[in-house]
Design a protein around this motif. Structure first.
Motif, short mmCIF file in Angstrom:
data_model
loop_
_atom_site.label_atom_id
_atom_site.label_comp_id
_atom_site.label_asym_id
_atom_site.label_seq_id
_atom_site.Cartn_x
_atom_site.Cartn_y
_atom_site.Cartn_z
N ASN A 5 -3.47 -13.97 -17.18
CA ASN A 5 -2.59 -15.11 -17.45
C ASN A 5 -1.50 -14.63 -18.41
N HIS A 6 -0.89 -15.56 -19.11
CA HIS A 6 0.14 -15.22 -20.10
C HIS A 6 -0.23 -15.81 -21.45
N LEU A 7 -1.51 -15.80 -21.77
CA LEU A 7 -1.99 -16.38 -23.02
C LEU A 7 -1.60 -15.48 -24.19
N ASN A 8 -1.21 -16.10 -25.30
CA ASN A 8 -0.81 -15.34 -26.47
C ASN A 8 -1.55 -15.82 -27.70
N GLY A 9 -1.15 -15.30 -28.86
CA GLY A 9 -1.83 -15.68 -30.09
C GLY A 9 -3.10 -14.87 -30.29
N LYS A 10 -3.95 -15.34 -31.17
CA LYS A 10 -5.16 -14.62 -31.52
C LYS A 10 -6.36 -15.10 -30.71
N ILE A 11 -7.37 -14.27 -30.66
CA ILE A 11 -8.66 -14.70 -30.13
C ILE A 11 -9.23 -15.73 -31.11
N PRO A 12 -9.74 -16.86 -30.63
CA PRO A 12 -10.23 -17.90 -31.54
C PRO A 12 -11.22 -17.36 -32.57
N GLU A 13 -11.04 -17.76 -33.81
CA GLU A 13 -11.88 -17.27 -34.90
C GLU A 13 -13.35 -17.62 -34.71
N ASN A 14 -13.61 -18.75 -34.05
CA ASN A 14 -14.99 -19.23 -33.93
C ASN A 14 -15.63 -18.83 -32.61
N ILE A 15 -15.17 -17.74 -32.01
CA ILE A 15 -15.71 -17.32 -30.72
C ILE A 15 -17.22 -17.07 -30.81
N GLY A 16 -17.70 -16.72 -32.01
CA GLY A 16 -19.13 -16.48 -32.19
C GLY A 16 -19.98 -17.73 -32.02
N ASN A 17 -19.35 -18.92 -32.03
CA ASN A 17 -20.11 -20.15 -31.82
C ASN A 17 -20.63 -20.28 -30.39
N MET A 18 -20.05 -19.53 -29.46
CA MET A 18 -20.52 -19.56 -28.07
C MET A 18 -21.71 -18.61 -27.95
N HIS A 19 -22.79 -18.96 -28.60
CA HIS A 19 -23.89 -18.04 -28.82
C HIS A 19 -24.66 -17.67 -27.55
N ASP A 20 -24.46 -18.41 -26.44
CA ASP A 20 -25.14 -18.07 -25.19
C ASP A 20 -24.28 -17.21 -24.27
N LEU A 21 -23.09 -16.87 -24.71
CA LEU A 21 -22.13 -16.17 -23.86
C LEU A 21 -22.66 -14.79 -23.44
N GLU A 22 -22.66 -14.55 -22.12
CA GLU A 22 -23.08 -13.26 -21.58
C GLU A 22 -21.89 -12.46 -21.04
N SER A 23 -20.84 -13.15 -20.64
CA SER A 23 -19.68 -12.46 -20.07
C SER A 23 -18.40 -13.09 -20.62
N LEU A 24 -17.52 -12.26 -21.20
CA LEU A 24 -16.25 -12.72 -21.76
C LEU A 24 -15.14 -11.80 -21.26
N ASP A 25 -14.17 -12.38 -20.55
CA ASP A 25 -13.06 -11.59 -20.01
C ASP A 25 -11.75 -12.26 -20.42
N LEU A 26 -11.02 -11.59 -21.31
CA LEU A 26 -9.71 -12.07 -21.77
C LEU A 26 -8.64 -11.04 -21.45
N SER A 27 -8.91 -10.17 -20.51
CA SER A 27 -8.01 -9.05 -20.21
C SER A 27 -6.70 -9.51 -19.57
N ARG A 28 -5.70 -8.63 -19.69
CA ARG A 28 -4.40 -8.81 -19.05
C ARG A 28 -3.73 -10.13 -19.44
N ASN A 29 -3.64 -10.31 -20.75
CA ASN A 29 -2.88 -11.41 -21.33
C ASN A 29 -1.91 -10.82 -22.36
N GLU A 30 -1.49 -11.64 -23.31
CA GLU A 30 -0.58 -11.19 -24.36
C GLU A 30 -1.16 -11.51 -25.73
N LEU A 31 -2.48 -11.40 -25.83
CA LEU A 31 -3.18 -11.71 -27.07
C LEU A 31 -2.88 -10.65 -28.13
#
Length: 456
Positions: A280-306
């Motif tokens: 996508n064309h998402l920008n800015g920072k990765i959310p500070e509270n990403i660790g709250n998604m404690h059940d997360l097994e797969s995270l893909d934020l590739s090919r953006n403008e973060l």
């Protein structure tokens, strides 16, 4: 009465006499065979009690189910066949139909308006076909829908607000690989029981509604166990979930034209095991509270403008087994602790030229040692004490000299001053010498001789 011919190797047409003998059949199972030909158009008269029909995974069995007068039928499985042509216009007589799966066929054309009479429909899957046109608004009358899967078709137009306003019972919404455009309507946030939202591979634009963090906040009052299946893209692969589908929580908005920042509120999706916002064309920072998604097994934020550094609590995702942050503008040192130590593939961070540290080959500026640290590094006060000593060589040598003087003279000085201690000390050496001599002559020498004789 139930008739089941599951995977028995039938590869022919069914004779008319067969249908004439099935008048008491309530459930008909014919999956995984090679049956071909036409189903009798008067099958509604031949099977008046039929309520369950499974013709899935046969070779070429286009059916006339829709022309039958089978008002009692509740579940129909017709997926994985070679069904072609348009959807028949006659659906009004199927008002009791609660489950319809015609996925993975070659059906084309538009949705017939008579499908609005499917008032009992709870599960609809028409994915992997060639259906076209806009999403018909009459689906708003199917208020009992729990799962709607229209992925991999040729649908276009905007996502309408009525999806969230009228289909309040939706648990799964899958519209991936179509040509939908416009923004993601905020009304989707009204679907508080939604477990799977898959809008990937479309032309959606605008920002991610912050209220999507409200998804799946509704307490589930039933597991919604059925015999249906759904494809979920996760960890870079496509998985077909079946009986465990009620355990899957997934958000996939990848491969669109979304822009803006990732809302921090999205980290409230604590039950979700998969989140894909890539391409996508998402920008800015990765959310500070990403660790709250404690059940997360797969995270893909590739090919953006973060951009910016990694959040400190990213390493708190204890179940994370797939991570892709490649081709962004992230900077700083890669966190290399806890769960992230198991994700040591450099391609995870490829294309972020301002990143440094393991598993990347380039070291961070000012770092002369391995950022992963030696034993004891990162242990709070011990590290600070060690660092203070190394930064002050004079203090180090003074401490060394004091330690030597105290240790040496504390022992040797006492022996020089006190005669009794000195005599006792040398007597102990004499006793030790005698014990060593006795051990060698009595124990060790006979043992070595015995080994030598055995070898001969």
């Amino acid at each position: 009465m139930t008739l089941s011919l599951d995977n028995v190797g039938i590869s022919d047409t069914t004779p008319n006499d067969f249908w004439n003998s099935c008048s008491n059949i309530r459930e008909l199972y014919f999956p995984n065979n090679g049956i071909c030909g036409q189903i009798p158009k008067n099958i509604g008269e031949l099977l008046p009690k039929l309520s369950y029909l499974d013709f899935s995974s046969n070779s070429d069995w286009w059916n006339s189910l829709f022309y039958w007068n089978v008002k009692r039928i509740g579940n129909s499985f017709l997926q994985n066949n070679h069904l072609s042509g348009e959807l028949p216009p006659h659906w009004k007589n199927l008002s009791s139909l609660s489950l319809l799966d015609i996925s993975n066929n070659s059906i084309s054309g538009k949705f017939p308006s008579s499908m609005q009479y499917l008032s009992s429909l709870r599960w609809l899957s028409l994915s992997q076909n060639h259906l076209e046109g806009e999403l018909p608004s009459f689906f708003r009358y199917c208020t009992g829908l729990r799962s709607l899967d229209l992925g991999e078709n040729k649908l276009f137009g905007n996502l309408s607000a009525w999806i969230g306003e009228s289909l309040s019972s939706l648990v799964r919404l899958r519209l991936r690989s179509n040509s939908f455009e416009g923004s993601i309507p905020s009304q989707l946030c009204l679907l508080s029981g939604l477990q799977i939202l898959d809008l990937a591979d479309n032309y959606l634009s605008g920002g991610i509604p912050p209220c999507l963090g409200n998804l799946s906040t509704k307490t589930r009052d039933e597991f919604f166990l059925t015999e249906v299946e759904m494809l979920v893209v996760m960890k870079g692969k496509e998985y077909l979930h079946y009986l465990n589908l009620f355990l899957v929580y997934s958000l996939d908005l990848s491969n669109n034209n979304l822009s803006g920042e990732i809302p921090d509120s999205i980290t409230s999706l604590s039950k979700f095991i998969n989140m894909n916002l890539s391409v996508n064309h998402l920008n800015g920072k990765i959310p500070e509270n990403i660790g709250n998604m404690h059940d997360l097994e797969s995270l893909d934020l590739s090919r953006n403008e973060l951009s910016g550094p990694f959040p400190e609590n990213l390493s708190a995702l204890n179940f994370l087994s797939h991570l892709n942050l490649s081709f962004n503008n992230l900077s700083g040192q890669v966190p290399y602790e806890k769960q992230l130590q198991t994700l040591n593939d450099p391609s995870i961070y490829e294309g972020n030229y301002l990143l440094c540290g393991p598993p990347l080959p380039n070291k961070c500026p000012g770092s002369e040692t391995d950022p992963r640290g030696s034993p004891g590094e990162g242990n709070g006060e011990d590290d600070r004490d060690r660092k203070g000593i190394l930064d002050s060589p004079i203090s180090f040598y003074i401490s060394l000299a004091i330690g030597f003087i105290v240790g040496f003279w504390g022992v040797c000085g006492t022996l020089i001053v006190k005669t009794s201690w000195r005599l006792a000390y040398f007597r102990s050496f004499d006793h030790m010498k005698d014990k060593i001599y006795v051990f060698i002559m009595v124990k060790l020498v006979p043992f070595l001789r015995r080994i030598k004789l055995e070898r001969r």
